[in-house]
Design a protein around this motif. Structure first.
Motif, PDB file in Angstrom:
ATOM      1  N   SER A 121       6.352  28.933 -37.007  1.00 18.07           N
ATOM      2  CA  SER A 121       5.453  28.416 -38.026  1.00 18.07           C
ATOM      3  C   SER A 121       4.177  29.250 -38.056  1.00 18.07           C
ATOM      4  CB  SER A 121       5.114  26.955 -37.753  1.00 18.07           C
ATOM      5  OG  SER A 121       4.378  26.836 -36.546  1.00 18.07           O
ATOM      6  N   LEU A 122       3.427  29.132 -39.149  1.00 21.10           N
ATOM      7  CA  LEU A 122       2.153  29.833 -39.243  1.00 21.10           C
ATOM      8  C   LEU A 122       1.159  29.313 -38.210  1.00 21.10           C
ATOM      9  CD1 LEU A 122       1.757  30.159 -43.117  1.00 21.10           C
ATOM     10  CD2 LEU A 122       1.686  32.051 -41.483  1.00 21.10           C
ATOM     11  N   ALA A 123       1.260  28.026 -37.871  1.00 24.30           N
ATOM     12  CA  ALA A 123       0.394  27.469 -36.834  1.00 24.30           C
ATOM     13  C   ALA A 123       0.662  28.147 -35.487  1.00 24.30           C
ATOM     14  CB  ALA A 123       0.623  25.963 -36.722  1.00 24.30           C
ATOM     15  N   GLU A 124       1.942  28.366 -35.160  1.00 27.59           N
ATOM     16  CA  GLU A 124       2.300  29.041 -33.915  1.00 27.59           C
ATOM     17  C   GLU A 124       1.804  30.486 -33.928  1.00 27.59           C
ATOM     18  OE1 GLU A 124       3.583  29.493 -30.142  1.00 27.59           O
ATOM     19  OE2 GLU A 124       3.587  27.616 -31.290  1.00 27.59           O
ATOM     20  N   MET A 125       1.876  31.136 -35.077  1.00 27.72           N
ATOM     21  CA  MET A 125       1.374  32.510 -35.191  1.00 27.72           C
ATOM     22  C   MET A 125      -0.135  32.545 -34.959  1.00 27.72           C
ATOM     23  SD  MET A 125       1.720  35.076 -38.453  1.00 27.72           S
ATOM     24  CE  MET A 125       1.101  36.754 -38.390  1.00 27.72           C
ATOM     25  N   TYR A 126      -0.847  31.575 -35.494  1.00 23.44           N
ATOM     26  CA  TYR A 126      -2.298  31.463 -35.287  1.00 23.44           C
ATOM     27  C   TYR A 126      -2.603  31.281 -33.803  1.00 23.44           C
ATOM     28  CZ  TYR A 126      -7.061  29.584 -35.837  1.00 23.44           C
ATOM     29  OH  TYR A 126      -8.417  29.356 -35.739  1.00 23.44           O
ATOM     30  N   ILE A 127      -1.848  30.411 -33.138  1.00 22.40           N
ATOM     31  CA  ILE A 127      -2.059  30.125 -31.716  1.00 22.40           C
ATOM     32  C   ILE A 127      -1.782  31.364 -30.865  1.00 22.40           C
ATOM     33  CG2 ILE A 127      -1.151  28.798 -29.766  1.00 22.40           C
ATOM     34  CD1 ILE A 127      -0.663  26.506 -31.809  1.00 22.40           C
ATOM     35  N   GLN A 128      -0.693  32.069 -31.169  1.00 23.66           N
ATOM     36  CA  GLN A 128      -0.364  33.276 -30.418  1.00 23.66           C
ATOM     37  C   GLN A 128      -1.412  34.366 -30.625  1.00 23.66           C
ATOM     38  OE1 GLN A 128       3.628  34.632 -31.210  1.00 23.66           O
ATOM     39  NE2 GLN A 128       4.575  32.657 -30.730  1.00 23.66           N
ATOM     40  N   ASP A 129      -1.914  34.479 -31.834  1.00 21.43           N
ATOM     41  CA  ASP A 129      -2.885  35.521 -32.144  1.00 21.43           C
ATOM     42  C   ASP A 129      -4.185  35.321 -31.361  1.00 21.43           C
ATOM     43  OD1 ASP A 129      -3.608  37.856 -33.755  1.00 21.43           O
ATOM     44  OD2 ASP A 129      -5.052  36.518 -34.721  1.00 21.43           O
ATOM     45  N   ARG A 130      -4.500  34.084 -31.034  1.00 20.57           N
ATOM     46  CA  ARG A 130      -5.732  33.774 -30.289  1.00 20.57           C
ATOM     47  C   ARG A 130      -5.483  33.528 -28.799  1.00 20.57           C
ATOM     48  NH1 ARG A 130      -6.274  33.264 -35.247  1.00 20.57           N
ATOM     49  NH2 ARG A 130      -8.266  33.276 -36.354  1.00 20.57           N
TER      50      ARG A 130
END
Length: 350
Positions: A121-130
């Protein structure tokens, strides 16, 4: 009258300014050293600071207003409402607020994307990016948290709600903006800024798709309900008509070769014939209304037409080295100067 000794003359003011100037000039080594340190820190910041990418999407809004006219008055006789003017609730500024609403943003964050060879999900991508999960692994309540694509939002835990709320707050305040340059022109612009170029592009496209689906479903809801009712009525009347036609045929078979003087025997056939004529008239009118309802439903879509989409590579804003050195040096020099002034004033007071 004697002059007030508390008043400061211009000459004395200039003398004080010259005194402070000479004092700062005597401390030039400290100020220069502070400027050098500030410049070095500014240069370091320019290396650490990630570039910010900007994804821009332009869309055109169809107001979808249908006057209805004869169709509305004719449909009202069947107890139907085509709702041709429902677009006002999401037009203009209201639509821009819909793009920035928490429900739409969170639904977008749960949209599936392919990232590093996996569907997340885009939320998981956001979390991984940070790199949030590095800290989460040390805490039991965060360790097993998952934000799966198309997950059921209603089943999220309090902790998941809190994390999504944090992501939404960051995006809505610092990253996402929606504007309409001219109120006379129904063209809006969605701007998304992020340090991850791919996230900025994917989120902008996914948000537009999410809002468009919600918008179409909401605006065409009444028109679709009316169409469904008409389709059911058409099927029901068609069944009745077929039964009446069969009844006429049966009655005619029963009265074949009947004595013309026995008219009472022909009553069932006459009644069935009336049913056929009535059902035929009703079916004709309902079929007409069904076709008009289909036209009305088609007029409701599409409501949001994408004009320009974000295309890689995206424009980026980078904190330059020269800018870092200049701003760091000037800021540190001013801070050193003010620090020296405050220190001298404090010593004079003591």
């Amino acid at each position: 009258m004697e002059p007030n000794n508390d008043e400061i003359t211009l000459k004395e003011l200039l003398g004080k300014a010259k005194e402070w100037y000479n004092y700062l000039l005597s401390q030039w080594k400290i100020i220069v050293l502070a400027g050098i340190v500030g410049a070095a820190l500014g240069l370091t910041y320019s290396f650490i600071k990630k570039p910010v990418y900007t994804a821009t999407l332009t869309y055109a809004l169809e107001d979808g207003k249908t006057s209805g006219g004869g169709l509305g008055s004719l449909a009202s006789s069947f107890g139907l409402d085509f709702g041709g003017s429902t677009g006002g609730a999401f037009s203009g500024a209201n639509l821009m607020e819909l793009f920035k609403s928490r429900a739409m943003v969170e639904q977008t964050l749960l949209s599936p994307i392919v990232y590093k060879g996996a569907t997340i999900s885009l939320a998981e991508m956001y979390i991984q990016d940070r790199n949030w999960r590095k800290n989460w692994n040390e805490k039991a309540k965060f360790k097993n948290l998952q934000f799966l694509p198309n997950a059921d939002r209603s089943k999220f835990t309090r902790v998941q709600d809190s994390i999504l709320g944090t992501i939404y707050g960051d995006l809505s305040k610092n990253s996402l903006s929606v504007e309409q340059k001219d109120k006379k022109v129904a063209i809006g612009t969605i701007t998304m800024k992020a340090t991850n170029e791919l996230f900025a592009q994917l989120f902008t496209n996914a948000l537009t798709e999410t809002v468009t689906d919600f918008y179409i479903t909401t605006k065409s809801k009444r028109a679709k309900e009316n169409l469904d009712i008409l389709v059911k009525q058409t099927d029901s009347i068609r069944v009745e008509l077929n039964g009446a036609i069969t009844g006429v045929a049966v009655a005619n078979d029963n009265t074949f070769g009947l004595n013309p003087a026995l008219n009472v025997k022909r009553v069932p056939s006459a009644r069935r014939q009336v049913d056929v004529q009535a059902n035929t008239a009703i079916l004709t009118e309902i079929v007409k209304q069904t076709e008009l309802a289909k036209v009305t439903l088609r007029k409701e879509m599409p409501l949001i037409q994408v004009i320009d989409q974000p295309i890689l590579p995206l424009p980026k804003e980078k904190f330059g080295k020269a800018k870092g050195i200049l701003l760091g040096g000037i800021l540190a020099g001013f801070m050193a100067g003010f620090g020296l002034i405050f220190r001298r004033i404090f010593r004079q007071i003591i």
